[in-house]
Design a protein around this motif. Structure first.
Motif, mmCIF file in Angstrom:
data_model
loop_
_atom_site.group_PDB
_atom_site.id
_atom_site.type_symbol
_atom_site.label_atom_id
_atom_site.label_comp_id
_atom_site.label_asym_id
_atom_site.label_seq_id
_atom_site.Cartn_x
_atom_site.Cartn_y
_atom_site.Cartn_z
ATOM 1 N N VAL A 51 47.399 -13.925 0.234
ATOM 2 C CA VAL A 51 46.113 -13.453 -0.306
ATOM 3 C C VAL A 51 45.959 -11.954 -0.032
ATOM 4 N N ARG A 52 45.595 -11.208 -1.072
ATOM 5 C CA ARG A 52 45.441 -9.755 -0.962
ATOM 6 C C ARG A 52 44.090 -9.335 -1.518
ATOM 7 N N GLU A 53 43.740 -8.059 -1.272
ATOM 8 C CA GLU A 53 42.505 -7.480 -1.776
ATOM 9 C C GLU A 53 42.365 -7.757 -3.279
ATOM 10 N N SER A 54 41.136 -8.079 -3.709
ATOM 11 C CA SER A 54 40.793 -8.338 -5.114
ATOM 12 C C SER A 54 41.275 -9.683 -5.658
ATOM 13 N N ASP A 55 41.969 -10.466 -4.838
ATOM 14 C CA ASP A 55 42.387 -11.785 -5.316
ATOM 15 C C ASP A 55 41.190 -12.733 -5.387
ATOM 16 N N LEU A 56 41.312 -13.704 -6.267
ATOM 17 C CA LEU A 56 40.294 -14.738 -6.389
ATOM 18 C C LEU A 56 40.856 -16.048 -5.844
ATOM 19 N N ILE A 57 40.044 -16.703 -5.022
ATOM 20 C CA ILE A 57 40.426 -18.004 -4.469
ATOM 21 C C ILE A 57 39.389 -19.008 -4.933
ATOM 22 N N VAL A 58 39.825 -20.157 -5.401
ATOM 23 C CA VAL A 58 38.887 -21.211 -5.750
ATOM 24 C C VAL A 58 38.913 -22.251 -4.635
ATOM 25 N N ALA A 59 37.752 -22.671 -4.183
ATOM 26 C CA ALA A 59 37.671 -23.764 -3.212
ATOM 27 C C ALA A 59 36.850 -24.876 -3.848
ATOM 28 N N VAL A 60 37.487 -26.018 -4.092
ATOM 29 C CA VAL A 60 36.750 -27.154 -4.658
ATOM 30 C C VAL A 60 36.287 -27.978 -3.469
ATOM 31 N N SER A 61 35.026 -27.835 -3.111
ATOM 32 C CA SER A 61 34.615 -28.432 -1.842
ATOM 33 C C SER A 61 33.104 -28.569 -1.707
ATOM 34 N N ALA A 62 32.713 -29.657 -1.041
ATOM 35 C CA ALA A 62 31.337 -29.777 -0.569
ATOM 36 C C ALA A 62 31.204 -28.858 0.649
ATOM 37 N N ASN A 63 29.996 -28.724 1.181
ATOM 38 C CA ASN A 63 29.804 -27.869 2.348
ATOM 39 C C ASN A 63 30.556 -28.417 3.554
ATOM 40 N N ASN A 64 31.344 -27.583 4.201
ATOM 41 C CA ASN A 64 31.922 -27.927 5.493
ATOM 42 C C ASN A 64 32.307 -26.631 6.196
ATOM 43 N N LEU A 65 32.692 -26.760 7.439
ATOM 44 C CA LEU A 65 32.964 -25.575 8.245
ATOM 45 C C LEU A 65 34.131 -24.757 7.674
ATOM 46 N N THR A 66 35.194 -25.445 7.260
ATOM 47 C CA THR A 66 36.363 -24.718 6.775
ATOM 48 C C THR A 66 36.036 -23.864 5.549
ATOM 49 N N VAL A 67 35.235 -24.417 4.649
ATOM 50 C CA VAL A 67 34.955 -23.656 3.432
ATOM 51 C C VAL A 67 34.083 -22.443 3.760
ATOM 52 N N LEU A 68 33.257 -22.570 4.793
ATOM 53 C CA LEU A 68 32.471 -21.395 5.223
ATOM 54 C C LEU A 68 33.400 -20.317 5.797
ATOM 55 N N TRP A 69 34.342 -20.722 6.656
ATOM 56 C CA TRP A 69 35.316 -19.748 7.189
ATOM 57 C C TRP A 69 36.110 -19.123 6.050
ATOM 58 N N LEU A 70 36.503 -19.968 5.122
ATOM 59 C CA LEU A 70 37.303 -19.490 3.988
ATOM 60 C C LEU A 70 36.530 -18.447 3.179
ATOM 61 N N TYR A 71 35.242 -18.712 2.975
ATOM 62 C CA TYR A 71 34.407 -17.772 2.219
ATOM 63 C C TYR A 71 34.324 -16.426 2.945
ATOM 64 N N LEU A 72 34.034 -16.489 4.261
ATOM 65 C CA LEU A 72 33.875 -15.248 5.028
ATOM 66 C C LEU A 72 35.214 -14.516 5.186
ATOM 67 N N ALA A 73 36.276 -15.284 5.439
ATOM 68 C CA ALA A 73 37.595 -14.665 5.623
ATOM 69 C C ALA A 73 38.063 -13.988 4.328
ATOM 70 N N SER A 74 37.737 -14.585 3.196
ATOM 71 C CA SER A 74 38.106 -13.965 1.918
ATOM 72 C C SER A 74 37.415 -12.620 1.762
ATOM 73 N N LEU A 75 36.123 -12.590 2.107
ATOM 74 C CA LEU A 75 35.386 -11.320 2.037
ATOM 75 C C LEU A 75 36.074 -10.276 2.917
ATOM 76 N N ARG A 76 36.455 -10.713 4.113
ATOM 77 C CA ARG A 76 37.077 -9.822 5.103
ATOM 78 C C ARG A 76 38.333 -9.157 4.541
#
Ligand code: 4YB
Length: 493
Positions: A51-76
């Motif tokens: 994963v690099r800057e400007s990439d798009l990641i799709v997460a097919v998911s209900a709310n859970n801890l991992t998807v929150l980390w994934l969202y924040l880590a992607s921003l990072r």
């Protein structure tokens, strides 16, 4: 606090209150320092998987801890994680994947089987090898993410959320961090949320109402609670703040009525929105000491646009800071700092506004004094916004305009009715007449309903008939899908 963060919000709070609890999930708690730690560790894993800057990641998911980390880590990483509803049909999901053309996809463990053979245009599947439990035991050191992180930039793409849209294909609304922070700042000017408060992630991250909770948390440096079970309603008493659609509040109040354990209730402030909010509902919540707010908003504006502490008027209050609103005829137009960057389509952005920068919401409304409408027990001499309904839902019966939402509001005030949608049925004499599709706790006859509506609704608005909402109807998203119910209803006749 203002919206001008000079660094990642979680780093900002790590600098200022490293040992404060930031996040709770079941028995687990994370300080800001630990949140920052996790975000960096997840970002590292994403980097390792390409994963690099400007990439798009799709997460097919209900709310859970991992998807929150994934969202924040992607921003990072300067990437963007788009969260999609796992409950939608394969066809709906495919449409969205086509719109996004993402490079990576992540499926939560629970949803892996369902979507294992979905075509996702060769998007690479992401995995996490990581075990939350083992991380907890580690010493908490801040990993400075030099190679794999990018600099905080408030104007970089920070989210894409699909709007349900009453007709046609769902539109992908893109926002940057600044849009979300202005949205949060405007609401929190009047809706108090401090570092001691915790806001339940009571709505899905794939909807703007859930995402807005995360950004208010980041803006205010408060606490966020992730529901540890799928029963969100059960956990409402354990937090101080929540965002709810009216049906969730109705269920919560019902369950609280019959619960024997009233001791440890902490819930003190809730934000309602997304659909017609019946005054009887907010009255009841208020009588239990809950500071209940009614809001009106939409995806394009990163959630709430107007809000007020609920009172005895059915209006949605006044404009929040950093937004503008204009009524043209009855058509509601909005704009402001929370308005998104545009509609996203495979790497490009299309404007969401008219030539003057206004988003035409499709909602009809009026700004008027509440006084004339309701009893005089509360002095309301100010004007506020009233939502009449969506322009594309309106129909004409015997020359009179009918807003289905107006009838729905009255039906929803009936103690036995949980959900209600009103549709036009063709009629030789009147052109169209209303019928209702309802979810009721027990059978109610047309005659009983007519009695109930007697002094509440003009007779031409009384539904001719009531149909029971089937329970297998499209449940994706946070509200009943009007189009799906209409299709089901049309298939009956
Ligand atoms: C309404 C309406 C209202 C929207 N009366 N019709 O954080 C929040 O603001 C929040 C808190 C709790 C629950 C939901 C929210 C939201 O964000 C809701 C935002 C939303 O629903 N966005 S949407 O794009 O899915 O739909 C927008 C449409 O929903 C509007 O254009 C209106 O038609 C309707 N709506 N609030 C009546 N109070």
């Amino acid at each position: 606090h203002n919206v001008n963060f000079s660094d990642w919000p979680w780093l900002h709070w790590t600098d200022r209150r490293p040992e404060h609890i930031a996040l709770a999930y079941g028995e687990q708690q994370f300080t800001w320092l630990q949140v920052n730690d996790r975000v960096n560790a997840y970002a590292k894993q994403l980097t390792e998987q390409g994963v690099r800057e400007s990439d798009l990641i799709v997460a097919v998911s209900a709310n859970n801890l991992t998807v929150l980390w994934l969202y924040l880590a992607s921003l990072r990483l300067g990437a963007c994680c788009v969260i999609l509803d796992p409950k939608q049909s394969g066809e709906q999901l495919n449409d969205k994947l086509e719109t996004l053309a993402a490079k990576f996809i992540w499926l939560s463990e629970a949803d892996l089987n369902i979507f294992a053979d979905l075509p996702h245009e060769g998007a690479q599947q992401l995995v996490f090898t990581y075990n939350e439990k083992s991380l907890i035991a580690e010493p908490f050191t801040v990993i400075v993410c030099t190679q794999s992180g990018v600099e905080w930039q408030a104007k970089r793409l920070a989210s894409i959320v699909f709007t349900s849209g009453s007709s046609g294909k769902a539109k992908a609304v893109a926002h940057n961090a600044e849009n979300h922070l202005y949205s949060a700042a405007g609401l929190l000017q009047s809706f108090a949320y401090t570092a001691q408060d915790n806001w339940l992630l009571s709505l899905p991250l794939f909807h703007v109402s859930g995402l807005a909770i995360v950004w208010r948390w980041l803006f205010a440096g408060g606490q966020l609670t992730l529901p540890a079970t799928s029963n969100v309603i059960e956990q409402l008493s354990t937090v101080t703040h929540a965002s709810l659609v009216p049906t969730q509040l109705k269920r919560y109040l019902h369950e609280r009525d019959i619960s024997t354990d009233q001791h440890a209730i902490r819930l003190k402030r809730i934000l309602l929105g997304g659909a017609v909010i019946p005054v009887v509902l907010t009255d009841k919540a208020k009588s239990l000491g809950i500071d209940c707010w009614s809001g009106y908003g939409m995806t394009e504006m990163a959630s709430t646009v107007t809000a007020k502490p609920a009172d005895n008027s059915a209006g949605v209050g006044l404009l929040l800071a950093h937004r503008a609103l204009e009524i043209d005829g009855q058509s509601i137009k909005v704009r402001g700092a929370s308005l998104g960057m545009g509609y996203y389509y495979r790497g490009t952005l299309r404007s969401m506004t008219d030539d003057n920068g206004w988003l035409v919401t499709g909602d009809l409304g009026e700004i008027k004094c509440a006084e004339a409408l309701v009893d005089t027990s509360v002095d309301k001499s100010w004007s506020e916004l009233f939502i009449l309904g969506r322009s594309d839902n309106m129909f004409i019966s015997g020359g009179e305009n009918i807003h289905p939402e107006h009838i729905e509001r009255i039906l929803l005030s009936h103690p036995l009715i949980n959900q209600a949608l009103v549709f036009p049925r063709e009629d030789a004499e009147f052109g169209h007449r209303p019928i209702a599709v309802i979810d009721a706790m027990s059978h109610i006859s047309v005659c009983e309903m007519n009695n109930y509506l007697q002094y509440k609704l003009a007779k031409f608005m009384w539904p001719l008939n009531y149909y029971t909402l089937p329970n297998n109807i499209n449940v994706s998203g946070i509200k009943l899908n009007r189009a799906s119910v209409q299709i089901w209803f049309a298939s009956l006749s």
